[in-house]
Design a protein around this motif. Structure first.
Motif, short mmCIF file in Angstrom:
data_model
loop_
_atom_site.label_atom_id
_atom_site.label_comp_id
_atom_site.label_asym_id
_atom_site.label_seq_id
_atom_site.Cartn_x
_atom_site.Cartn_y
_atom_site.Cartn_z
N LEU A 34 0.60 -1.23 0.22
CA LEU A 34 0.26 0.17 0.12
C LEU A 34 0.96 1.32 -0.05
CD1 LEU A 34 -2.73 -1.12 2.51
CD2 LEU A 34 -3.08 -0.89 0.11
N ARG A 35 1.78 1.27 0.76
CA ARG A 35 2.70 2.44 0.95
C ARG A 35 3.44 2.51 -0.75
NH1 ARG A 35 5.47 3.65 5.27
NH2 ARG A 35 5.37 1.59 5.76
N ALA A 36 3.75 1.64 -1.34
CA ALA A 36 4.41 1.69 -2.71
C ALA A 36 3.33 2.23 -3.65
CB ALA A 36 4.85 0.22 -3.06
N PHE A 37 2.13 1.66 -3.29
CA PHE A 37 1.03 2.23 -4.29
C PHE A 37 0.61 3.68 -4.21
CE2 PHE A 37 -3.63 2.69 -5.20
CZ PHE A 37 -3.78 2.37 -6.47
N TYR A 38 0.30 4.07 -3.16
CA TYR A 38 -0.02 5.33 -2.65
C TYR A 38 1.09 6.38 -3.18
CZ TYR A 38 -4.11 3.95 0.01
OH TYR A 38 -5.15 3.50 0.29
N ALA A 39 2.19 5.80 -3.22
CA ALA A 39 3.55 6.73 -3.29
C ALA A 39 3.45 7.03 -4.75
CB ALA A 39 4.73 6.13 -2.68
N LEU A 40 2.73 6.42 -5.57
CA LEU A 40 2.75 6.61 -7.14
C LEU A 40 1.73 7.50 -7.50
CD1 LEU A 40 2.95 2.83 -8.48
CD2 LEU A 40 4.66 4.58 -8.60
N VAL A 41 0.62 8.19 -6.60
CA VAL A 41 -0.36 8.96 -6.72
C VAL A 41 0.23 10.35 -6.62
CG1 VAL A 41 -2.74 9.46 -6.39
CG2 VAL A 41 -2.10 7.06 -6.16
N PRO A 42 0.01 11.18 -7.67
CA PRO A 42 0.35 12.54 -7.50
C PRO A 42 -0.59 13.46 -6.91
CG PRO A 42 -0.17 12.07 -9.62
CD PRO A 42 -0.44 10.82 -9.14
N ALA A 43 -0.86 13.03 -5.64
CA ALA A 43 -2.10 13.52 -4.92
C ALA A 43 -1.70 14.89 -4.09
CB ALA A 43 -2.44 12.47 -3.89
N THR A 44 -2.40 15.82 -3.94
CA THR A 44 -2.14 16.75 -2.95
C THR A 44 -3.30 16.78 -2.06
OG1 THR A 44 -3.48 18.25 -4.47
CG2 THR A 44 -0.85 18.20 -4.56
N LYS A 45 -4.50 16.15 -2.32
CA LYS A 45 -5.68 16.30 -1.28
C LYS A 45 -6.01 14.73 -1.34
CE LYS A 45 -6.38 20.57 -1.01
NZ LYS A 45 -5.97 21.50 0.27
N ASP A 46 -6.75 14.32 0.06
CA ASP A 46 -7.15 13.03 0.26
C ASP A 46 -8.03 12.40 -0.98
OD1 ASP A 46 -5.95 12.83 2.42
OD2 ASP A 46 -7.51 13.28 3.82
N TRP A 47 -8.73 13.08 -1.56
CA TRP A 47 -9.65 12.70 -2.52
C TRP A 47 -8.88 12.22 -4.05
CZ3 TRP A 47 -10.65 17.55 -0.51
CH2 TRP A 47 -10.32 18.55 -1.10
N LEU A 234 4.19 -4.67 -8.72
CA LEU A 234 2.82 -4.87 -8.61
C LEU A 234 2.12 -3.61 -8.52
CD1 LEU A 234 0.59 -7.13 -8.72
CD2 LEU A 234 1.15 -7.37 -6.21
N ALA A 235 2.67 -2.61 -7.60
CA ALA A 235 2.00 -1.40 -7.50
C ALA A 235 1.92 -0.67 -8.53
CB ALA A 235 2.59 -0.72 -6.01
N GLY A 236 2.91 -0.71 -9.30
CA GLY A 236 3.16 -0.09 -10.64
C GLY A 236 1.97 -0.33 -11.55
N SER A 237 1.89 -1.81 -11.67
CA SER A 237 0.88 -2.26 -12.57
C SER A 237 -0.53 -2.09 -12.33
CB SER A 237 1.15 -4.02 -12.72
OG SER A 237 0.23 -4.35 -13.43
N ALA A 238 -0.85 -2.08 -10.83
CA ALA A 238 -2.25 -1.94 -10.11
C ALA A 238 -2.55 -0.38 -10.45
CB ALA A 238 -2.01 -2.18 -8.80
N PHE A 239 -1.67 0.55 -10.27
CA PHE A 239 -1.86 1.92 -10.50
C PHE A 239 -1.94 2.27 -12.13
CE2 PHE A 239 0.37 5.90 -11.87
CZ PHE A 239 -0.55 6.88 -11.03
#
Length: 260
Positions: A34-47, A234-239
């Protein structure tokens, strides 16, 4: 599953954004995934983060005990978990456990949504980065069946397989992480010696074919080895599958491969 559409304006996200389902069989490995997956998301807000439905189901029958001791086959239970997550709304489902992928054809073949194969994704990453002589660090069961070796050679790379003594060290590293979430000093020193030996043998790339080994990536890089982590692959593929065309957005993380 509650269907929550974007409001528009500041509170917005792509309407076709998918939902990730995670069948977690080991707590620390699931957290690292989950840490690896979330780190791929260019997020600035929770949503900005996609929805993730995680079932950390530690009661699934042991994959290692199935192969080593002939106990219950975990496949039907994994398949059931996948169906449950799909029913809850998951559009992509992952299982961050390499050993379970020895049985991939039993639990993924009839899945209603895409289920990326962690072994194939990890080897593909190394191939893309032009790895030459590759050593996989895996569980004893995976080593016995040589799943990584077969996929590595199918991709046209050479595989340097660990000796029984070196595989025993890897098994000890895995057990330490499972119990304590970290590896102690004595085994880290043994790992350093093994890395030096592999470098002398011409190995240029390590594949971390067990999701408990993510924290050791900098240790391999210190020895000048490229290292590709199955959790991150796997995180990259899921992303990419969950975000679709959004996956082309620049990430704010370090890449999967580390090198000195």
């Amino acid at each position: 599953m509650a269907k929550i559409l974007p409001l528009g304006g500041d509170v917005d996200w792509p309407e076709d954004e998918g939902v990730l389902g995670v069948v977690g069989v080991a707590p620390w490995a699931t957290i690292e995934f989950l840490r690896a997956f979330y780190a791929l998301v260019p997020a600035t807000k929770d949503w900005h983060f996609p929805r993730v439905i995680t079932d950390t189901n530690t009661k699934l029958p042991s994959r290692g005990r199935y192969f080593q001791l002939g106990e219950r086959d975990p496949s039907p239970y994994i398949a059931e978990n996948i169906r449950e997550l799909a029913d809850l709304g998951a559009t992509v489902i992952v299982l961050p456990c390499n050993t379970a992928h020895l049985l991939y054809d039993r639990w993924a073949v009839n899945a209603a949504v895409p289920v990326p194969n962690i072994v194939e994704e990890t080897v593909a990453l190394a191939h893309h980065e032009q790895a030459k002589l590759v050593t996989p660090f895996t569980s004893t069961s995976l080593a016995d069946f040589d799943l990584y070796g077969a996929v590595i050679e199918k991709q046209g790379m050479a595989c340097h397989r660990l000796s029984p003594e070196d595989q025993s060290l890897v098994s000890q590293l895995l057990e330490e992480v499972k119990v304590h979430s970290v590896v102690g000093g004595a085994n880290l020193e043994r790992l350093d010696r093994l890395c030096s030996k592999l470098r002398l043998s011409g190995v240029d790339t390590i594949l971390l074919g067990c999701t408990e080994l993510t924290s050791l990536m900098p240790r391999f890089a210190k020895h000048g080895l490229k290292v590709f982590d199955s959790n991150q692959a796997l995180a990259g593929s899921a992303f990419r599958l969950v975000m679709g065309k959004q996956s082309q957005t620049t990430s704010h993380t370090t890449p999967s491969a580390l090198s000195a």
